[in-house]
Design a protein around this motif. Sequence first.
Motif, PDB file in Angstrom:
ATOM      1  N   UNK A  77     -31.566  21.861  77.764  1.00  0.00           N
ATOM      2  CA  UNK A  77     -30.770  21.224  76.707  1.00  0.00           C
ATOM      3  C   UNK A  77     -29.622  22.076  76.222  1.00  0.00           C
ATOM      4  N   UNK A  78     -29.404  23.245  76.823  1.00  0.00           N
ATOM      5  CA  UNK A  78     -28.349  24.154  76.385  1.00  0.00           C
ATOM      6  C   UNK A  78     -27.000  23.836  77.016  1.00  0.00           C
ATOM      7  N   UNK A  79     -26.050  24.727  76.763  1.00  0.00           N
ATOM      8  CA  UNK A  79     -24.675  24.531  77.241  1.00  0.00           C
ATOM      9  C   UNK A  79     -24.614  24.481  78.764  1.00  0.00           C
ATOM     10  N   UNK A  80     -25.380  25.358  79.417  1.00  0.00           N
ATOM     11  CA  UNK A  80     -25.364  25.390  80.881  1.00  0.00           C
ATOM     12  C   UNK A  80     -25.775  24.050  81.475  1.00  0.00           C
ATOM     13  N   UNK A  81     -26.805  23.440  80.913  1.00  0.00           N
ATOM     14  CA  UNK A  81     -27.281  22.149  81.422  1.00  0.00           C
ATOM     15  C   UNK A  81     -26.221  21.068  81.225  1.00  0.00           C
ATOM     16  N   UNK A  82     -25.537  21.108  80.082  1.00  0.00           N
ATOM     17  CA  UNK A  82     -24.463  20.140  79.812  1.00  0.00           C
ATOM     18  C   UNK A  82     -23.343  20.260  80.859  1.00  0.00           C
ATOM     19  N   UNK A  83     -22.953  21.496  81.154  1.00  0.00           N
ATOM     20  CA  UNK A  83     -21.879  21.716  82.132  1.00  0.00           C
ATOM     21  C   UNK A  83     -22.346  21.363  83.545  1.00  0.00           C
ATOM     22  N   UNK A 100     -11.120  21.370  95.272  1.00  0.00           N
ATOM     23  CA  UNK A 100      -9.859  21.242  94.536  1.00  0.00           C
ATOM     24  C   UNK A 100      -9.767  22.263  93.407  1.00  0.00           C
ATOM     25  N   UNK A 101     -10.891  22.448  92.693  1.00  0.00           N
ATOM     26  CA  UNK A 101     -10.920  23.431  91.606  1.00  0.00           C
ATOM     27  C   UNK A 101     -10.632  24.827  92.139  1.00  0.00           C
ATOM     28  N   UNK A 520     -20.629  29.273  89.657  1.00  0.00           N
ATOM     29  CA  UNK A 520     -20.317  29.896  88.365  1.00  0.00           C
ATOM     30  C   UNK A 520     -18.886  29.558  87.934  1.00  0.00           C
ATOM     31  N   UNK A 521     -17.953  29.639  88.883  1.00  0.00           N
ATOM     32  CA  UNK A 521     -16.564  29.295  88.561  1.00  0.00           C
ATOM     33  C   UNK A 521     -16.467  27.835  88.113  1.00  0.00           C
ATOM     34  N   UNK A 522     -17.184  26.950  88.834  1.00  0.00           N
ATOM     35  CA  UNK A 522     -17.179  25.524  88.477  1.00  0.00           C
ATOM     36  C   UNK A 522     -17.677  25.285  87.062  1.00  0.00           C
ATOM     37  N   UNK A 523     -18.742  25.994  86.664  1.00  0.00           N
ATOM     38  CA  UNK A 523     -19.286  25.853  85.302  1.00  0.00           C
ATOM     39  C   UNK A 523     -18.263  26.310  84.262  1.00  0.00           C
ATOM     40  N   UNK A 524     -17.596  27.411  84.557  1.00  0.00           N
ATOM     41  CA  UNK A 524     -16.571  27.928  83.634  1.00  0.00           C
ATOM     42  C   UNK A 524     -15.415  26.938  83.492  1.00  0.00           C
ATOM     43  N   UNK A 525     -14.927  26.419  84.629  1.00  0.00           N
ATOM     44  CA  UNK A 525     -13.796  25.489  84.586  1.00  0.00           C
ATOM     45  C   UNK A 525     -14.197  24.142  83.997  1.00  0.00           C
ATOM     46  N   UNK A 526     -15.478  23.761  84.171  1.00  0.00           N
ATOM     47  CA  UNK A 526     -15.971  22.513  83.566  1.00  0.00           C
ATOM     48  C   UNK A 526     -15.932  22.611  82.045  1.00  0.00           C
ATOM     49  N   UNK A 532     -14.181  22.784  75.716  1.00  0.00           N
ATOM     50  CA  UNK A 532     -15.087  23.715  75.035  1.00  0.00           C
ATOM     51  C   UNK A 532     -14.559  25.138  75.145  1.00  0.00           C
ATOM     52  N   UNK A 533     -15.047  26.009  74.277  1.00  0.00           N
ATOM     53  CA  UNK A 533     -14.663  27.419  74.430  1.00  0.00           C
ATOM     54  C   UNK A 533     -15.406  27.972  75.646  1.00  0.00           C
ATOM     55  N   UNK A 534     -14.824  29.004  76.250  1.00  0.00           N
ATOM     56  CA  UNK A 534     -15.418  29.565  77.470  1.00  0.00           C
ATOM     57  C   UNK A 534     -16.789  30.150  77.124  1.00  0.00           C
ATOM     58  N   UNK A 535     -17.855  29.766  77.857  1.00  0.00           N
ATOM     59  CA  UNK A 535     -19.206  30.274  77.563  1.00  0.00           C
ATOM     60  C   UNK A 535     -19.266  31.800  77.559  1.00  0.00           C
ATOM     61  N   UNK A 536     -20.166  32.342  76.729  1.00  0.00           N
ATOM     62  CA  UNK A 536     -20.257  33.791  76.527  1.00  0.00           C
ATOM     63  C   UNK A 536     -20.541  34.552  77.819  1.00  0.00           C
TER      64      UNK A 536
END
Length: 622
Positions: A77-83, A100-101, A520-526, A532-536
Amino acid sequence: MILGNMIFKNIHPRTCRAWLSLVSPRQEPCFYSTVPPQPVPPLTQTLQGYLRALEPLLPPEELNHTRRMVQEFGRPGGLGQQLQEGLERRARLTKNWVSDLWVQWAYLESRQPLAVHSNPAISLPRRDYNDWRSQLLFASKLIAAVLDFRAKVNNGQLPVEYMRGKPLCMELYPLLFSSSRIPGPKHDYVAHYSNSRRSPTHITVVRNYQFFQLEVYNSDGSRMTESQIHSQLHRIRSQSWKTDKEPMGILTSEHRHTWGEAYNRLLKDKLNQESVQMIETGLFSLCLDSPVMRISDEKYASRKAAQILHGGGTYSNSGNRWFDKTLQFVVGEDGSWGLLYEQATAEGPPIASLLHHIEEYCEMPDPKRAPLVPLPMPKKLYFHIDRDIKRDIEQAKQNLDILINDLDVHVFNFKRFGKELPKKHNLSPNSFIQVALQLSYFRVHSEVCPACDIASQRMFRGGRTEYIRSPTNQALKFILAFDDRTVAREAKLELLREAVDAYSELTAQALRGHGIDRHLLGLKLQAIEEGLSIPKIFMDTAYGLATHWKLRTGQVPTNTDSVMCFGPLVPDGYAVCYNPQADHVHFAVTAFNCCEETNAETMARTLKETLCDLQELLQPTV
């Protein structure tokens, strides 16, 4: 303009038309319908893999800090799961969720010069000639070979390639021709012209900094014969004696923002616009270079590779390049030859297939007699150079020479053994070399470092590449034990095997689409796409360290004695390319002179010693 999830703004109208031709669906069945979509790896698996990759690089207290951050990011249910759900949704709606990303982030948004920093060069074995007549003969053969390859691509005669029994996506092949990168203020674009209503029928030939439009098809649509092309190259030579012409191609070597501004100034003039358009729309470019300065054989190999990579400087052949062009073939008057390619569109394996075809074709006699028809004179491309453009060229010359002088290139052929030695001991040759590279780096710098190797993702629809990262925990254990005289040979052998096998397992994971870096890059760009702010975890110093690639590596997937060469990814890093053959391995090591800690020659010498030591471990002479 939108392509997949990539947004393109402020594009020149002709670029827009070219992009629309790219997304035409008629190529889809032929080039990638038989391969599955690229999976989004499970989130938990990627986060565990990320922490494992950090273990050899971080002290325990820093690792614990990062572990807590990663656990928070990945909790249910955290940010990672949302992304992750956002990426899975993207995978359902697009041809490929990450390609493409990746292309946009790694290439088109990068503002570094394409020369040295991005475009890889492949230097091939020197041809047996040393004069301009033979240069033109070989160049005409090469042009005919590339046109023959293009015909196979267009006619659907190119056999589908396989890797480990799986078919590969072939969609990059038609995009290699008539394509070019276009500089933009914040990011670049790629223009593809091969599917436009009137597909281009010309190439660009550059000699003594002068560009020519050379038609390579007859009026009936047939390809020109080698003898026709040869006579046209003679005409180009007679029109391009050394003059005081400005080296326009140097502009394309600039920082991308600087070149983007100069590009807009250049295109304000109609003559310049027409000349640039001919270069960009051409099928490919051919650079007819003056000879590379001959020194000793080993130094010559290094200089030859550097010559393909950047042209050797503004007083040499750098003005013969147009670094934005997807394909540039270089043919020197001294028998040197090779290929420079732009990575937003091209990548290693398709380029290797093209080179293999060229080499096979060059062994065959010219199959056709030239028709007795008069040929139009090759068209010289002129530029109107005002004071501002002149200033841009002078600045670009200065910056390119600084960059070239800063790059140390060391090419060598390691002859003691090749890929057969590790194979004989049931070790993967590529994994064996990767462990040797980490050991060499440790011997020079007394630490291990983040290193990336390239794994193809073409077994998936629209797939490009993934990183295989090292070192592993197993590699670190082996490295620490190897130069310790208290450790028995049998123990070192076992540790070597574990290190090589661990790397092979990472390779297998990447080839299944389960690498960690693109995910990991995909999660950051998502997160950025969702506002959203960039995850910690991506702001953590550990992520910065893990992606500061001090060792950029690449294997040339070819059976010929070629050498690939490119610059390091970071100022204090190395790039090491290698081409393992049965009984020898070609290496190219590069580093920047501005960094006092790195030295390409030292790294190359240590690598040779390390490989000899590993041979001694596997096959003791006493």
